[in-house]
Design a protein around this motif. Structure first.
Motif: not given
Length: 143
Positions: A108-136
């Motif tokens: 939550p602390e990293a998310r709060e810092l980054l989102e306040a600066a306009g950086v999107a945050v994804v937590e607790n998700a595998c980039l490989m799994v999401e890529h395969a799910r969305l772009l397979g």
């Protein structure tokens, strides 16, 4: 977590991914994800303070050492280190599109810092799994 439409667009348009905590040790999740993302055509920038190379690529000791901006910072570090990595991101002269914390990593602390600066945050998700799910191939037909 951002919605599927946003994530699909991000993954289609991203070119460069820094993998924080990169190591090419067989059987480790980071190794499988890094190899998968390379195989999908992304330019991978391994970041690890003690390794000179990962996957045959030059490794960088920290985010500030990267030679160019990246679209995604994929984090394979324990949650307690994420706030410091978020501060490192905020000290860069550029911003990634997303700070992606892999499965099991929530800060939550990293998310709060980054989102306040306009950086999107994804937590607790595998980039490989999401890529395969969305772009397979099946996901491509539905898009």
């Amino acid at each position: 977590m951002p919605d599927d439409i946003w994530l699909r667009a991000l993954l289609r348009n991203a070119k460069d991914i820094a993998i924080l905590g990169a190591k090419d040790k067989p059987g480790q999740p980071v190794d499988g994800v890094g190899r998968y993302l390379r195989g999908q055509g992304y330019t991978i920038w391994p970041v690890h303070p003690a390794r000179a190379t990962v996957w045959g690529l030059a490794a960088y000791p920290d985010l500030a050492s990267l030679p160019k901006p990246v679209d995604i910072i994929d984090v394979f570090r324990a949650p307690q280190y994420c706030p410091e990595h978020a501060r490192q991101v905020l000290a860069l002269p550029w911003r990634p599109k997303v700070f992606w914390m892999q499965s099991g990593i929530v800060s939550p602390e990293a998310r709060e810092l980054l989102e306040a600066a306009g950086v999107a945050v994804v937590e607790n998700a595998c980039l490989m799994v999401e890529h395969a799910r969305l772009l397979g191939s099946a996901a491509e037909q539905q898009a």
